[in-house]
Design an enzyme around this catalytic site. Structure first.
Site, PDB file in Angstrom:
ATOM      1  NE  ARG A 196      13.484  -8.728   2.546  1.00  0.00           N
ATOM      2  CZ  ARG A 196      13.298  -7.427   2.521  1.00  0.00           C
ATOM      3  NH1 ARG A 196      13.972  -6.677   1.698  1.00  0.00           N
ATOM      4  NH2 ARG A 196      12.431  -6.873   3.317  1.00  0.00           N
ATOM      5  CG  HIS A 232       8.813  -4.272   6.270  1.00  0.00           C
ATOM      6  ND1 HIS A 232       7.733  -3.407   6.246  1.00  0.00           N
ATOM      7  CD2 HIS A 232       9.233  -4.397   4.989  1.00  0.00           C
ATOM      8  CE1 HIS A 232       7.505  -3.039   4.997  1.00  0.00           C
ATOM      9  NE2 HIS A 232       8.393  -3.621   4.211  1.00  0.00           N
ATOM     10  CD  GLU A 238      15.047  -3.998   4.427  1.00  0.00           C
ATOM     11  OE1 GLU A 238      15.267  -3.139   3.548  1.00  0.00           O
ATOM     12  OE2 GLU A 238      13.957  -4.576   4.538  1.00  0.00           O
ATOM     13  NE  ARG A 264       2.090  -4.698  -0.566  1.00  0.00           N
ATOM     14  CZ  ARG A 264       3.259  -4.873   0.041  1.00  0.00           C
ATOM     15  NH1 ARG A 264       3.307  -5.143   1.328  1.00  0.00           N
ATOM     16  NH2 ARG A 264       4.380  -4.781  -0.620  1.00  0.00           N
ATOM     17  CG  ASN A 319      15.709  -8.385  -1.343  1.00  0.00           C
ATOM     18  OD1 ASN A 319      14.791  -9.203  -1.482  1.00  0.00           O
ATOM     19  ND2 ASN A 319      15.524  -7.196  -0.809  1.00  0.00           N
TER      20      ASN A 319
END
Ligand code: ADP
Length: 403
Positions: free
Chosen positions: A92, A183, A389, A244, A11
């Protein structure tokens, strides 16, 4: 040592590379680590093996390829059986656009298509492809065994009324301007685990999944499928995040650009790197800091209040999309898994939906523990489930070659 069918999961961020070797059958992570500050003088790497932690500096300005070569030539040199056990590599990939939903074998053609999506995910996809190239160089014998798992993939089921923005339709038709959602790998894992927990098939599951980390998103899942999600065309939309802003009035950007004479890059930095918890608190994007200071620092308090307000609003809205069939709400990600405060403040607002918090259970669910945090009397359940994940990517990669 486990059987010889392990998967290396990669990732990549623009200056980081996370790696783990996973046994997809026992679901055990055999080795995992992180190379950071790639491209910089202080490039470094840390890893965990058999419960022990290690770290080392990398050569200054090491690239993603250098980092992965360090993994094969230095770290794995000490564990040759583990090295040989790697049968395939799962990556990913942030953005699959409208073309890629399913895990996909990585060929030059696929790389070319993912490169076409760079403009949709300029911060993520180029780094992901760097990871693919690094893996091809460091593991040349596995070149034909690299699989892409897309973080947008789970949201491919969004109906048009959820993915279209009310902008001229030609912008969608010509440029693919729409909600993609992110996600997805985590939300899928949470859905799968929740179905298991409730003892029902995934296809009967109706739930709301809250992934609350540095980035945060929430997904409404109906009959096991994503039907709405808070991140949009980019991962900037939706909830308040570490840096963010999430949802804001779009016209505000035009106003600010003029008022402060901001360049495109400055505008992007403002909403992606200087806003959210960091912007509101003026101190930190780290939720632990907010938790420790909100009682004495009014800016941390308001950051917390805006965070909770937004989250509750989304949960309320998403509950309405599930046609009275809400099985559960699940909290995951660094904040969702560890912050009893967030879960308590949110669930206390949800009594109208029939949730009843069990604060003892809530306090117990942290540091990797999962479990139900509502009472027996609660109309719906709330759970904490740590996300994984890497495991999803490993399982998909294995399934790809088993098929
Ligand atoms: P990323 O999106 O980078 O994967 P994580 O899922 O690791 O992020 O989440 C990071 C966030 O989790 C940070 O804001 C961090 O402060 C928060 N966090 C971690 N542990 C705790 C804790 N014990 N209490 C509150 N927040 C926590």
């Amino acid at each position: 040592m486990s059987k010889q069918h392990n998967i290396l999961v990669i990732n990549c961020g623009s200056s980081s590379l996370k790696f783990s070797i996973i046994d997809p059958h026992s679901e055990e992570s055999l080795l995992s680590g992180l190379a950071e500050c790639l491209g910089l003088a202080e490039a470094k790497i840390s890893w965990k093996y058999a419960g022990e932690k290690f770290n080392a500096p990398l050569a200054p300005h090491s690239t993603h390829t250098d980092a992965l070569t360090f993994v094969t030539d230095k770290i794995l040199a000490d564990y040759p059986q583990l090295k040989e056990s790697i049968q395939a590599i799962g990556h990913r990939i942030t953005h699959g656009g409208e073309k890629y939903h399913q895990p996909t074998l990585i060929t030059e053609e696929v790389i070319g298509e993912v490169e076409k999506l760079f403009e949709l995910a300029p911060l993520h996809n180029p780094a992901n492809i760097m990871g693919v190239r690094a893996a091809q160089t460091a593991f040349p014998h596995l070149k034909a065994k690299n699989v892409a798992v897309f973080d947008t993939g789970f949201h491919a089921t969004l109906p048009a009324h959820a993915y279209l923005y009310p902008l001229p339709i030609s912008l969608y038709e010509q440029y693919g301007i729409r909600r993609y959602g992110f996600h997805g790998i985590s939300h899928y894992y949470i859905a799968y685990k929740t179905a298991e927990q409730l003892g029902k098939p995934l296809s009967d599951l109706n739930m709301i999944s809250c992934h609350l980390g540095n980035g945060a998103s929430i997904t409404a899942i109906k009959n096991g499928e994503s039907i709405d999600t808070s991140m949009g065309f980019t991962p900037c939309e939706g909830l308040v995040m570490g840096t963010r802003c999430g949802d804001i009035d779009p016209a505000l950007l035009i106003y600010l650009k003029q008022k402060l004479d901001l360049s495109t890059e400055e505008t992007s930095n403002l909403i992606n790197k200087q806003s959210g918890l960091l912007g509101l608190s003026g101190s930190s994007s780290d939720f632990r800091y907010i938790t420790e200071h909100y009682e004495q620092d009014k800016n941390c308090r308001i950051a917390l209040e805006v965070y909770i307000h937004r989250l509750v609003k989304y949960i309320g809205a998403y509950a309405m999309l599930l046609d009275n069939q809400l099985d559960a709400i699940v909290f995951t990600g660094g904040i969702g898994e560890n912050s009893e405060l967030v879960r308590r403040l949110v669930l206390e607002k949800l009594t109208i939906l029939g949730f009843e918090l069990d604060q003892q259970r809530n306090l117990a669910a942290r540091f990797g523990n999962s479990g139900e945090i509502t009472t027996e009397k609660s109309l719906h359940s709330a759970y904490v489930i740590p996300t994984n994940e890497e495991l999803v990517i490993a399982k998909y990669t294995t399934a790809f070659f088993a098929a």
